[in-house]
Design a protein around this motif. Structure first.
Motif, PDB file in Angstrom:
ATOM      1  N   GLU A 266       0.854  -1.190   0.000  1.00 29.75           N
ATOM      2  CA  GLU A 266       0.000   0.000   0.000  1.00 29.75           C
ATOM      3  C   GLU A 266       0.892   1.243   0.000  1.00 29.75           C
ATOM      4  OE1 GLU A 266      -2.411  -0.378   3.426  1.00 29.75           O
ATOM      5  OE2 GLU A 266      -3.368  -2.246   2.771  1.00 29.75           O
ATOM      6  N   LYS A 267       1.250   1.701  -1.208  1.00 25.01           N
ATOM      7  CA  LYS A 267       2.219   2.777  -1.363  1.00 25.01           C
ATOM      8  C   LYS A 267       1.758   4.096  -0.745  1.00 25.01           C
ATOM      9  CE  LYS A 267       5.106   0.212  -3.626  1.00 25.01           C
ATOM     10  NZ  LYS A 267       6.412  -0.174  -3.017  1.00 25.01           N
ATOM     11  N   GLN A 268       0.457   4.259  -0.579  1.00 22.80           N
ATOM     12  CA  GLN A 268      -0.042   5.497   0.017  1.00 22.80           C
ATOM     13  C   GLN A 268       0.188   5.547   1.528  1.00 22.80           C
ATOM     14  OE1 GLN A 268      -1.270   8.203  -1.549  1.00 22.80           O
ATOM     15  NE2 GLN A 268      -0.715   7.168  -3.455  1.00 22.80           N
ATOM     16  N   THR A 269       0.490   4.388   2.115  1.00 20.23           N
ATOM     17  CA  THR A 269       0.720   4.328   3.558  1.00 20.23           C
ATOM     18  C   THR A 269       2.164   4.705   3.867  1.00 20.23           C
ATOM     19  OG1 THR A 269      -0.940   2.570   3.807  1.00 20.23           O
ATOM     20  CG2 THR A 269       0.650   2.856   5.605  1.00 20.23           C
ATOM     21  N   LEU A 270       2.350   5.802   4.590  1.00 21.19           N
ATOM     22  CA  LEU A 270       3.682   6.278   4.957  1.00 21.19           C
ATOM     23  C   LEU A 270       4.101   5.627   6.265  1.00 21.19           C
ATOM     24  CD1 LEU A 270       3.129  10.069   4.139  1.00 21.19           C
ATOM     25  CD2 LEU A 270       4.013   8.268   2.645  1.00 21.19           C
ATOM     26  N   MET A 271       5.243   4.938   6.249  1.00 17.29           N
ATOM     27  CA  MET A 271       5.694   4.194   7.420  1.00 17.29           C
ATOM     28  C   MET A 271       6.636   5.017   8.307  1.00 17.29           C
ATOM     29  SD  MET A 271       4.139   1.329   6.855  1.00 17.29           S
ATOM     30  CE  MET A 271       4.904   0.191   8.004  1.00 17.29           C
ATOM     31  N   HIS A 272       7.515   5.801   7.684  1.00 15.31           N
ATOM     32  CA  HIS A 272       8.514   6.550   8.462  1.00 15.31           C
ATOM     33  C   HIS A 272       9.127   7.611   7.557  1.00 15.31           C
ATOM     34  CE1 HIS A 272      12.194   7.352  10.825  1.00 15.31           C
ATOM     35  NE2 HIS A 272      11.493   6.929  11.854  1.00 15.31           N
ATOM     36  N   ALA A 273       9.640   8.683   8.157  1.00 16.71           N
ATOM     37  CA  ALA A 273      10.284   9.750   7.389  1.00 16.71           C
ATOM     38  C   ALA A 273      11.547  10.212   8.097  1.00 16.71           C
ATOM     39  CB  ALA A 273       9.324  10.930   7.189  1.00 16.71           C
ATOM     40  N   ASP A 274      12.581  10.484   7.302  1.00 11.41           N
ATOM     41  CA  ASP A 274      13.841  11.028   7.803  1.00 11.41           C
ATOM     42  C   ASP A 274      14.025  12.430   7.236  1.00 11.41           C
ATOM     43  OD1 ASP A 274      14.067   8.501   8.805  1.00 11.41           O
ATOM     44  OD2 ASP A 274      16.004   8.052   7.879  1.00 11.41           O
ATOM     45  N   PHE A 275      14.291  13.386   8.121  1.00 14.56           N
ATOM     46  CA  PHE A 275      14.585  14.751   7.706  1.00 14.56           C
ATOM     47  C   PHE A 275      16.005  15.093   8.136  1.00 14.56           C
ATOM     48  CE2 PHE A 275      10.031  14.468   8.358  1.00 14.56           C
ATOM     49  CZ  PHE A 275       9.486  15.140   7.266  1.00 14.56           C
ATOM     50  N   ILE A 276      16.700  15.923   7.343  1.00 12.56           N
ATOM     51  CA  ILE A 276      18.059  16.310   7.691  1.00 12.56           C
ATOM     52  C   ILE A 276      18.184  17.829   7.683  1.00 12.56           C
ATOM     53  CG2 ILE A 276      18.840  16.099   5.270  1.00 12.56           C
ATOM     54  CD1 ILE A 276      21.569  15.216   6.371  1.00 12.56           C
ATOM     55  N   ARG A 277      18.864  18.363   8.697  1.00 15.21           N
ATOM     56  CA  ARG A 277      19.061  19.812   8.790  1.00 15.21           C
ATOM     57  C   ARG A 277      20.033  20.279   7.712  1.00 15.21           C
ATOM     58  NH1 ARG A 277      19.664  17.919  14.155  1.00 15.21           N
ATOM     59  NH2 ARG A 277      17.951  18.542  15.559  1.00 15.21           N
ATOM     60  N   ILE A 278      19.787  21.477   7.193  1.00 19.96           N
ATOM     61  CA  ILE A 278      20.686  22.033   6.188  1.00 19.96           C
ATOM     62  C   ILE A 278      20.910  23.509   6.489  1.00 19.96           C
ATOM     63  CG2 ILE A 278      19.893  20.447   4.377  1.00 19.96           C
ATOM     64  CD1 ILE A 278      18.289  22.854   3.214  1.00 19.96           C
ATOM     65  N   SER A 279      21.923  24.065   5.801  1.00 23.78           N
ATOM     66  CA  SER A 279      22.152  25.510   5.806  1.00 23.78           C
ATOM     67  C   SER A 279      22.039  25.969   4.363  1.00 23.78           C
ATOM     68  CB  SER A 279      23.540  25.837   6.365  1.00 23.78           C
ATOM     69  OG  SER A 279      23.849  27.199   6.130  1.00 23.78           O
ATOM     70  N   LEU A 280      21.358  27.068   4.152  1.00 22.52           N
ATOM     71  CA  LEU A 280      21.190  27.564   2.794  1.00 22.52           C
ATOM     72  C   LEU A 280      22.507  28.023   2.191  1.00 22.52           C
ATOM     73  CD1 LEU A 280      17.872  29.613   3.144  1.00 22.52           C
ATOM     74  CD2 LEU A 280      18.196  27.238   2.407  1.00 22.52           C
ATOM     75  N   ASP A 281      23.544  28.158   3.021  1.00 20.61           N
ATOM     76  CA  ASP A 281      24.849  28.616   2.536  1.00 20.61           C
ATOM     77  C   ASP A 281      25.818  27.468   2.295  1.00 20.61           C
ATOM     78  OD1 ASP A 281      23.980  31.267   2.775  1.00 20.61           O
ATOM     79  OD2 ASP A 281      24.554  31.326   4.894  1.00 20.61           O
ATOM     80  N   GLU A 282      25.393  26.220   2.517  1.00 26.28           N
ATOM     81  CA  GLU A 282      26.278  25.069   2.348  1.00 26.28           C
ATOM     82  C   GLU A 282      25.680  24.093   1.330  1.00 26.28           C
ATOM     83  OE1 GLU A 282      26.950  23.302   6.116  1.00 26.28           O
ATOM     84  OE2 GLU A 282      27.843  25.106   7.008  1.00 26.28           O
TER      85      GLU A 282
END
Length: 231
Positions: free
Chosen positions: A85-101
């Motif tokens: 069931e591709k519509q089912t989201l199991m987990h998400a990873d987010f990563i911090r960034i800097s707009l200058d890097e």
């Protein structure tokens, strides 16, 4: 790359059972990490997140509002979906960034146009659906459009053919094929033995017809010779 706002909440509980309970309640468990800061366990509404993805896609700079008023600049690193069931989201990873890097991110490829070769019966194939780019966050495109309308049978588009800014570095091999028009699949010819089989069938039929004809008895006679008459 466009920017969008996403609201999340911190979560205190951990473990697979807790994650299952969250999903049953329509919540997606997630984590936030990067830039030499501690990992933050978070959660967000599944319905809201699906709508966010439909509107902005996965390649977007996110101003993440973390419940307590704290704001983080992040991008999506990975989204795990249910294998069926591709519509089912199991987990998400987010990563911090800097707009200058500079950051490294995968960007989807979108094909445009109807290839000439396809109109002639060829088959459009797409071995590579995304490329990995390295550049400043605001330089990252949401997707890369590739015009394939001029492709004839046997033609291909390579990574080296992509038209992007010089400030953006492509990390994929330039010789990789993005899309190509291959030869049409030929219909299998009927095997020759079919014709032979038909001939054999006709011969067999003729044999059957011959068998049905009445057979006259063979008359064996011996002509008496003059010598016999003398006897």
């Amino acid at each position: 790359m466009q920017q969008a706002t996403l609201e999340v909440q911190q979560r205190e509980a951990f473990g697979k059972q807790h994650a299952r309970a969250l999903r049953r309640d329509g919540i997606v468990p997630a984590i936030l990490y990067g830039r030499a800061q501690g990992t933050l366990t978070i959660q967000l509404n599944a319905r809201t997140f699906r709508q966010f993805l439909r509107t902005h896609g996965e390649n977007v700079i996110i101003k993440m509002e973390v419940g307590d008023g704290n704001t983080e600049t992040v991008i999506i690193k990975e989204i795990q979906r249910h294998p069926v069931e591709k519509q089912t989201l199991m987990h998400a990873d987010f990563i911090r960034i800097s707009l200058d890097e500079p950051v490294t991110s995968s960007v989807p490829i979108v094909l445009e146009g109807n290839p000439l070769g396809v109109q002639e019966g060829g088959i459009l194939e797409m071995p590579l659906r995304q490329v990995t780019l390295h550049c400043l966050p605001l330089q990252l495109p949401s997707n890369i459009s590739v015009d394939v309308s001029g492709l004839d049978i046997g033609d291909a588009v390579y990574v080296s053919d992509l038209n992007i800014d010089d400030d953006i570095e492509i990390l994929d091999e330039l010789e990789r094929v993005i899309a190509m028009v291959s030869q049409p699949r030929m219909q299998l010819e009927e095997p020759e033995e079919d014709e032979e089989g038909e001939g054999e069938g006709e011969e067999a039929a003729e044999g059957e017809e011959a068998a049905e004809q009445p057979v006259e008895p063979e008359i064996i006679s011996r002509r008496r010779s003059d010598d016999d008459d003398d006897e």
